[in-house]
Design a protein around this motif. Sequence first.
Motif, PDB file in Angstrom:
ATOM      1  N   PHE B 134       0.828  -1.214   0.000  1.00 13.55           N
ATOM      2  CA  PHE B 134       0.000   0.000   0.000  1.00 13.55           C
ATOM      3  C   PHE B 134       0.864   1.266   0.000  1.00 13.55           C
ATOM      4  CE2 PHE B 134      -2.008   3.283   2.705  1.00 13.55           C
ATOM      5  CZ  PHE B 134      -3.035   3.648   1.860  1.00 13.55           C
ATOM      6  N   LEU B 135       1.889   1.264   0.846  1.00 19.81           N
ATOM      7  CA  LEU B 135       2.761   2.440   0.932  1.00 19.81           C
ATOM      8  C   LEU B 135       3.444   2.731  -0.399  1.00 19.81           C
ATOM      9  CD1 LEU B 135       4.722   2.457   4.301  1.00 19.81           C
ATOM     10  CD2 LEU B 135       3.265   4.221   3.335  1.00 19.81           C
ATOM     11  N   GLY B 136       4.026   1.696  -1.010  1.00 20.35           N
ATOM     12  CA  GLY B 136       4.719   1.882  -2.284  1.00 20.35           C
ATOM     13  C   GLY B 136       3.760   2.369  -3.358  1.00 20.35           C
ATOM     14  N   LEU B 137       2.595   1.733  -3.396  1.00 21.25           N
ATOM     15  CA  LEU B 137       1.602   2.091  -4.410  1.00 21.25           C
ATOM     16  C   LEU B 137       1.176   3.543  -4.266  1.00 21.25           C
ATOM     17  CD1 LEU B 137      -0.211   0.812  -6.640  1.00 21.25           C
ATOM     18  CD2 LEU B 137      -1.957   0.631  -4.911  1.00 21.25           C
ATOM     19  N   GLU B 138       0.988   3.989  -3.018  1.00 14.76           N
ATOM     20  CA  GLU B 138       0.536   5.373  -2.814  1.00 14.76           C
ATOM     21  C   GLU B 138       1.647   6.365  -3.158  1.00 14.76           C
ATOM     22  OE1 GLU B 138      -2.520   6.614  -2.283  1.00 14.76           O
ATOM     23  OE2 GLU B 138      -3.023   4.544  -2.665  1.00 14.76           O
ATOM     24  N   GLN B 139       2.895   6.000  -2.832  1.00 18.90           N
ATOM     25  CA  GLN B 139       3.976   6.921  -3.176  1.00 18.90           C
ATOM     26  C   GLN B 139       4.063   7.090  -4.691  1.00 18.90           C
ATOM     27  OE1 GLN B 139       7.728   6.171  -1.344  1.00 18.90           O
ATOM     28  NE2 GLN B 139       8.723   7.860  -2.396  1.00 18.90           N
ATOM     29  N   LEU B 140       3.946   5.970  -5.402  1.00 16.53           N
ATOM     30  CA  LEU B 140       3.957   6.024  -6.863  1.00 16.53           C
ATOM     31  C   LEU B 140       2.766   6.832  -7.368  1.00 16.53           C
ATOM     32  CD1 LEU B 140       5.144   4.845  -9.554  1.00 16.53           C
ATOM     33  CD2 LEU B 140       3.619   2.932  -9.249  1.00 16.53           C
ATOM     34  N   PHE B 212      -8.833  -6.840  -3.535  1.00 12.34           N
ATOM     35  CA  PHE B 212      -7.416  -6.512  -3.716  1.00 12.34           C
ATOM     36  C   PHE B 212      -7.056  -6.542  -5.202  1.00 12.34           C
ATOM     37  CE2 PHE B 212      -2.897  -7.414  -3.847  1.00 12.34           C
ATOM     38  CZ  PHE B 212      -2.394  -6.627  -2.839  1.00 12.34           C
ATOM     39  N   VAL B 213      -7.506  -7.593  -5.893  1.00 11.79           N
ATOM     40  CA  VAL B 213      -7.176  -7.716  -7.317  1.00 11.79           C
ATOM     41  C   VAL B 213      -7.857  -6.610  -8.121  1.00 11.79           C
ATOM     42  CG1 VAL B 213      -7.471  -9.173  -9.355  1.00 11.79           C
ATOM     43  CG2 VAL B 213      -6.632 -10.161  -7.231  1.00 11.79           C
ATOM     44  N   VAL B 214      -9.093  -6.214  -7.706  1.00 13.43           N
ATOM     45  CA  VAL B 214      -9.752  -5.097  -8.395  1.00 13.43           C
ATOM     46  C   VAL B 214      -8.899  -3.833  -8.243  1.00 13.43           C
ATOM     47  CG1 VAL B 214     -11.739  -3.552  -8.347  1.00 13.43           C
ATOM     48  CG2 VAL B 214     -12.080  -6.008  -8.223  1.00 13.43           C
ATOM     49  N   GLY B 215      -8.396  -3.597  -7.023  1.00 14.22           N
ATOM     50  CA  GLY B 215      -7.567  -2.419  -6.794  1.00 14.22           C
ATOM     51  C   GLY B 215      -6.315  -2.416  -7.651  1.00 14.22           C
ATOM     52  N   ILE B 216      -5.602  -3.546  -7.649  1.00 19.54           N
ATOM     53  CA  ILE B 216      -4.395  -3.645  -8.479  1.00 19.54           C
ATOM     54  C   ILE B 216      -4.766  -3.593  -9.958  1.00 19.54           C
ATOM     55  CG2 ILE B 216      -2.577  -5.249  -9.200  1.00 19.54           C
ATOM     56  CD1 ILE B 216      -1.797  -3.912  -6.718  1.00 19.54           C
ATOM     57  N   GLY B 217      -5.909  -4.210 -10.311  1.00 23.10           N
ATOM     58  CA  GLY B 217      -6.352  -4.213 -11.703  1.00 23.10           C
ATOM     59  C   GLY B 217      -6.586  -2.805 -12.219  1.00 23.10           C
ATOM     60  N   PHE B 218      -7.129  -1.927 -11.360  1.00 23.39           N
ATOM     61  CA  PHE B 218      -7.312  -0.522 -11.724  1.00 23.39           C
ATOM     62  C   PHE B 218      -5.974   0.115 -12.056  1.00 23.39           C
ATOM     63  CE2 PHE B 218     -11.719   0.201 -10.182  1.00 23.39           C
ATOM     64  CZ  PHE B 218     -12.091   1.146 -11.107  1.00 23.39           C
ATOM     65  N   LYS B 219      -4.987  -0.065 -11.171  1.00 20.40           N
ATOM     66  CA  LYS B 219      -3.675   0.557 -11.372  1.00 20.40           C
ATOM     67  C   LYS B 219      -2.998  -0.020 -12.600  1.00 20.40           C
ATOM     68  CE  LYS B 219      -3.817   2.820  -7.456  1.00 20.40           C
ATOM     69  NZ  LYS B 219      -3.839   4.276  -7.365  1.00 20.40           N
ATOM     70  N   LEU B 220      -3.199  -1.332 -12.789  1.00 27.38           N
ATOM     71  CA  LEU B 220      -2.563  -2.038 -13.898  1.00 27.38           C
ATOM     72  C   LEU B 220      -3.326  -1.789 -15.189  1.00 27.38           C
ATOM     73  CD1 LEU B 220      -0.202  -3.937 -14.053  1.00 27.38           C
ATOM     74  CD2 LEU B 220      -1.686  -5.831 -13.536  1.00 27.38           C
ATOM     75  N   ALA B 221      -4.549  -1.249 -15.070  1.00 27.38           N
ATOM     76  CA  ALA B 221      -5.415  -1.001 -16.227  1.00 27.38           C
ATOM     77  C   ALA B 221      -5.775  -2.291 -16.934  1.00 27.38           C
ATOM     78  CB  ALA B 221      -4.784  -0.015 -17.200  1.00 27.38           C
ATOM     79  N   ALA B 247       6.537   2.285 -15.891  1.00 28.65           N
ATOM     80  CA  ALA B 247       6.844   2.102 -14.473  1.00 28.65           C
ATOM     81  C   ALA B 247       5.625   1.626 -13.681  1.00 28.65           C
ATOM     82  CB  ALA B 247       7.373   3.407 -13.894  1.00 28.65           C
ATOM     83  N   VAL B 248       4.454   2.242 -13.925  1.00 30.91           N
ATOM     84  CA  VAL B 248       3.272   1.829 -13.159  1.00 30.91           C
ATOM     85  C   VAL B 248       2.927   0.388 -13.459  1.00 30.91           C
ATOM     86  CG1 VAL B 248       0.854   2.321 -12.720  1.00 30.91           C
ATOM     87  CG2 VAL B 248       2.428   4.184 -13.105  1.00 30.91           C
ATOM     88  N   LYS B 249       3.024   0.014 -14.754  1.00 31.09           N
ATOM     89  CA  LYS B 249       2.725  -1.369 -15.126  1.00 31.09           C
ATOM     90  C   LYS B 249       3.723  -2.314 -14.474  1.00 31.09           C
ATOM     91  CE  LYS B 249      -0.103   0.053 -18.364  1.00 31.09           C
ATOM     92  NZ  LYS B 249      -1.499  -0.137 -18.414  1.00 31.09           N
ATOM     93  N   ALA B 250       5.019  -1.969 -14.536  1.00 30.33           N
ATOM     94  CA  ALA B 250       6.040  -2.865 -13.991  1.00 30.33           C
ATOM     95  C   ALA B 250       5.817  -3.075 -12.497  1.00 30.33           C
ATOM     96  CB  ALA B 250       7.433  -2.297 -14.253  1.00 30.33           C
ATOM     97  N   ALA B 251       5.609  -1.974 -11.756  1.00 33.11           N
ATOM     98  CA  ALA B 251       5.469  -2.089 -10.302  1.00 33.11           C
ATOM     99  C   ALA B 251       4.203  -2.855  -9.938  1.00 33.11           C
ATOM    100  CB  ALA B 251       5.460  -0.699  -9.678  1.00 33.11           C
ATOM    101  N   SER B 252       3.091  -2.563 -10.627  1.00 29.38           N
ATOM    102  CA  SER B 252       1.845  -3.261 -10.293  1.00 29.38           C
ATOM    103  C   SER B 252       1.933  -4.736 -10.665  1.00 29.38           C
ATOM    104  CB  SER B 252       0.668  -2.621 -11.025  1.00 29.38           C
ATOM    105  OG  SER B 252       0.657  -1.237 -10.837  1.00 29.38           O
TER     106      SER B 252
END
Lengths: 102, 482
Positions: B134-140, B212-221, B247-252
């Motif tokens: 969560f922390l890493g995702l929010e910083q990004l 959780f997967v919905v949340g990551i799926g949003f970021k990952l598009a 970068a967003v795709k790689a991290a997610s």
Amino acid sequence: MQIPPVADYLIVAAALFVVGVVGFLVRRNPITMLMAIELMWNAGNLAFAAFARSFGDMSGQVFVFIVITVAAAEAAIALAIVVMVFRRRRDADVDDISVMRG
Amino acid sequence: MTAFAGVTISWPALAPILVLTGAGLLIMLVDLVSRATLRGLLYGIGILGAVGAGLTMLPLYGHSVTTLAGAFASDRFSWLFDLVLLGSLAVTLLLSSLRRAEDGGSPGAYAALLVFAAIGGMVMAGAANLMIIFLGLEQLSLALYVLAGMGYPRAASQEAALKYVLLGSLASAFLIFGSALLYGSSGGLSLDAVHAAASVPSGLFVTGLALFVVGIGFKLALAPFHSWVPDVYEGSPLAVTAFMAVAVKAASLAVLARVTYVVFGHDTSALAPLWLLAIISMLVGNVGAIRQRNLKRLLGYSSIAQVGYMVVGLAGVGPQGLSALAFYLVAYALTTLGAFAVMALLADGGEEYADLGAYPGLAARRPWPAAAMALFFFSLAGIPATAGFYGKLLLLAEGLAAGPWGLALDVTLVVGTVVSLYVYGKIVWDMYSFTEPEAVVPTGNALPSWVAVAAGALGTLVLGLAPQLFAMSQPFLSVGPR
């Protein structure tokens, strides 16, 4: 005093979350939408705190503090962006904000 | 309470992040004391920081550790994603150095935010704990919300920032609530604790994982959570879009891969909904790209499809699938950054070449940039002799080994590739036809963007012609996150 079971907290948290989702979907004012999102974040907080209390484990409580801190930063950024959009447009209805198509 | 006692910290494992943090703080400091003429220096510090962080990773090789009470893993898996993130940061800073004063935003804030976003991505790549994810995702994300609006003299950039922050925060809400339910079902925040809860999945666990997967799926598009991508990609400044796309795709993906790998191990049968998302993504991304007239928007749709391809790597059981995913990610990063670099090169950092109307007859006017662009498009489509071709072969092999769902994924991958051949082929055809562009177009020739284009083209060709170079590093990859 008797502490209610964790399931009760979870029901309240789930209700908060659903209210947030519905609010996000039906409202078109970005500030109201942000408030709806804030409700959803806090639904997560409530669930975390309730579970942490029932487990007697601190890590869930720490997560709550981190979420609160991040929520403050997020609100500051989001409101700044809303102000930026409002300055140019004099209104901020998300349905009207669409110069891009396709 | 006892969790806080006896925490040992492995400083070498954290060194890349610390070096980059230092670079980010230095940028802010220099920005404070310097005049506008030192703009190039700010981007230079960021690039040096990225190189320095990469160098501090050298002594880590062969020393996988889990530090900070098991919350942060530094292993072969996270190093690869770190390298992709650092590379995309360096390229983005190179392209950003072309920004002009009228593009808006202070160069210091801009460069520092890019650096901090990359750090967030690196935290995600090593996160082995729901809180650190969560922390890493929010910083990004927080840094990128601001960066999306950094082209604020254009209305489209403001709009992109607003859409990104609203839908990004919504995604975070799903991630938080999902994490809370996973915590409730497992009694701990570490992925190992979640893994223990997965053996007897409760309703709480399944709901939590889905959110959780919905949340990551949003970021990952991943489709159907991709609705924000076209507008945000089109509106954001060119270099920021390039960073988002890689970068967003790689991290997610790192988070998604680590969570599925640690939590489910070799039994991926419970992940059928994820395969369905991948199939929808491949179709939506490629079909949506057909009617686009804006190249940033088109690459946004393309990135939706590419993420769908990469999820096929997760269907393959174990390290082999991860290494296919990693190869494809590197290929995707090289080609996507390269394509954005060509856009920046032609227009000197401006947005003119985002319009596909500027491309007809490009090969006659600018033969080398046109050739590079054609190479990147061929790689994205998966033509032999490019990195994308070999990456798709690896992914197809993983799909074949993964049973009926894998077969469905493979068929969709091939169908998507055929559609994308038309999408990219049409632009290449335009570039090599003897027609005139629809509008007056600038002719940029800046050195930083040439460096970025050359690096992308070289990498795409080397990985395409000699994929065994990467295969030689197979042991480097084949050890997964455990």
